[in-house]
Motif scaffolding. Sequence first.
Motif, PDB file in Angstrom:
ATOM      1  N   GLY A 197       0.814  -1.204   0.000  1.00  0.00           N
ATOM      2  CA  GLY A 197       0.000   0.000   0.000  1.00  0.00           C
ATOM      3  C   GLY A 197       0.847   1.254   0.000  1.00  0.00           C
ATOM      4  N   PRO A 198       0.202   2.403   0.055  1.00  0.00           N
ATOM      5  CA  PRO A 198       0.936   3.675   0.068  1.00  0.00           C
ATOM      6  C   PRO A 198       1.664   3.869   1.390  1.00  0.00           C
ATOM      7  N   PRO A 199       2.705   4.691   1.415  1.00  0.00           N
ATOM      8  CA  PRO A 199       3.423   4.948   2.673  1.00  0.00           C
ATOM      9  C   PRO A 199       2.522   5.650   3.678  1.00  0.00           C
ATOM     10  N   LYS A 200       2.712   5.335   4.938  1.00  0.00           N
ATOM     11  CA  LYS A 200       1.903   5.918   5.997  1.00  0.00           C
ATOM     12  C   LYS A 200       2.368   7.341   6.302  1.00  0.00           C
ATOM     13  N   GLN A 226       5.736  10.014  -3.725  1.00  0.00           N
ATOM     14  CA  GLN A 226       5.937  10.236  -5.157  1.00  0.00           C
ATOM     15  C   GLN A 226       6.449   8.977  -5.837  1.00  0.00           C
ATOM     16  N   HIS A 227       7.362   8.293  -5.164  1.00  0.00           N
ATOM     17  CA  HIS A 227       7.887   7.044  -5.710  1.00  0.00           C
ATOM     18  C   HIS A 227       6.784   5.999  -5.821  1.00  0.00           C
ATOM     19  N   TYR A 228       5.929   5.951  -4.821  1.00  0.00           N
ATOM     20  CA  TYR A 228       4.819   4.989  -4.832  1.00  0.00           C
ATOM     21  C   TYR A 228       3.838   5.299  -5.962  1.00  0.00           C
ATOM     22  N   MET A 229       3.491   6.576  -6.124  1.00  0.00           N
ATOM     23  CA  MET A 229       2.526   6.962  -7.156  1.00  0.00           C
ATOM     24  C   MET A 229       3.078   6.713  -8.555  1.00  0.00           C
ATOM     25  N   ALA A 268      -5.190   2.410 -13.880  1.00  0.00           N
ATOM     26  CA  ALA A 268      -6.341   1.845 -13.170  1.00  0.00           C
ATOM     27  C   ALA A 268      -6.162   1.976 -11.654  1.00  0.00           C
ATOM     28  N   GLN A 269      -4.935   1.756 -11.184  1.00  0.00           N
ATOM     29  CA  GLN A 269      -4.664   1.880  -9.758  1.00  0.00           C
ATOM     30  C   GLN A 269      -4.761   3.330  -9.299  1.00  0.00           C
ATOM     31  N   GLU A 270      -4.309   4.256 -10.148  1.00  0.00           N
ATOM     32  CA  GLU A 270      -4.427   5.681  -9.819  1.00  0.00           C
ATOM     33  C   GLU A 270      -5.895   6.084  -9.706  1.00  0.00           C
ATOM     34  N   GLN A 310      -8.357   4.103  -8.921  1.00  0.00           N
ATOM     35  CA  GLN A 310      -8.888   3.499  -7.709  1.00  0.00           C
ATOM     36  C   GLN A 310      -8.439   4.279  -6.477  1.00  0.00           C
ATOM     37  N   GLN A 311      -7.194   4.757  -6.505  1.00  0.00           N
ATOM     38  CA  GLN A 311      -6.683   5.570  -5.401  1.00  0.00           C
ATOM     39  C   GLN A 311      -7.527   6.834  -5.229  1.00  0.00           C
ATOM     40  N   ALA A 312      -7.831   7.492  -6.351  1.00  0.00           N
ATOM     41  CA  ALA A 312      -8.643   8.712  -6.302  1.00  0.00           C
ATOM     42  C   ALA A 312     -10.046   8.419  -5.775  1.00  0.00           C
ATOM     43  N   LEU A 313     -10.601   7.283  -6.205  1.00  0.00           N
ATOM     44  CA  LEU A 313     -11.937   6.902  -5.742  1.00  0.00           C
ATOM     45  C   LEU A 313     -11.943   6.614  -4.242  1.00  0.00           C
ATOM     46  N   ASP A 314     -10.920   5.896  -3.782  1.00  0.00           N
ATOM     47  CA  ASP A 314     -10.818   5.588  -2.352  1.00  0.00           C
ATOM     48  C   ASP A 314     -10.682   6.866  -1.522  1.00  0.00           C
TER      49      ASP A 314
END
Length: 283
Positions: free
Chosen positions: A50-53, A117-120, A126-128, A130-134
């Motif tokens: 997942g994304p960094p905390k 930034q590295h994660y994104m 499609a994942q981006e 979904q990230q925006a939707l979440d």
Amino acid sequence: MAPSSLVSAAASLWAKCFSVFSCTTTVARTNSFLPTSSICAKWLSTVASGPPKRPLNAYMRYVLQQQPIMVRLHPEIKSVDVIRKIAQQWRTLSPEQKKPFEEASVKAREQFKVDFQHYMAQLTPAQEKQQALDKKQRLAKRKAIRKKRELTSLGKPKRPRSPFNIYMSEHFEEARGATTQAKMKSLMQDWRNLFSHQKQVYTQLAEDDKIRYKNEMKSWEEHMVEIGRDDLLREQTLSRRSRKTTTKAKKKVVKGATGKAKTTKKKTTSSSTTSKTAKTAER
């Protein structure tokens, strides 16, 4: 932020951080573990994918540092009281004493930006999406929770209960079942087996509760108008107020037009009378 809110938020964040620390320590002591049977392993795999905390702020860093010390000094008090004591200590610290925690927080935020930034950059379109939707769903949920808390603090009346809800509240304690779900199931079955005249009692109570809600909402909305919170009124109330305003405006227009017409007619009659008097004098 209010002190009570600050303490609650701190307690929640501390609990999360403590669980992270416990999981990490457990994994460090274990040479191998099965992801399907270890809660900590499941948590770590989720974090890795997942994304960094987001990093902790200066205050939460101070809480994590002082919590073990406070527990040793006061083992008899509850966790909430521990956090409350630490919050009081934090408020008494000088800027110089807070500086190390604030500097560590700033450094962690900078590292978080780089990691994020590295994660994104590794996400697919499609994942981006979904990230925006979440994120949108999380914000909507937070907004709904904040609004609910605000309405509660403003004393908004509770919605009326249904006949079954009234029946359930009266018979929940003696309901069959060891769990809440089992009790609910048994109550639903009992409700269905009631005769019509038995249900009528709760139906009448529900009708009375509707009247209570209607009267309380009317008073509450009038108070909201008085304090300038028209934005909290129900849509039907706003529509009704709008219709009343429109009707009053129309009545004023009609009344003004009628008064003007009467004045004009009066002037015309007076002019006609004057003309007739003049003609009579000439003769």
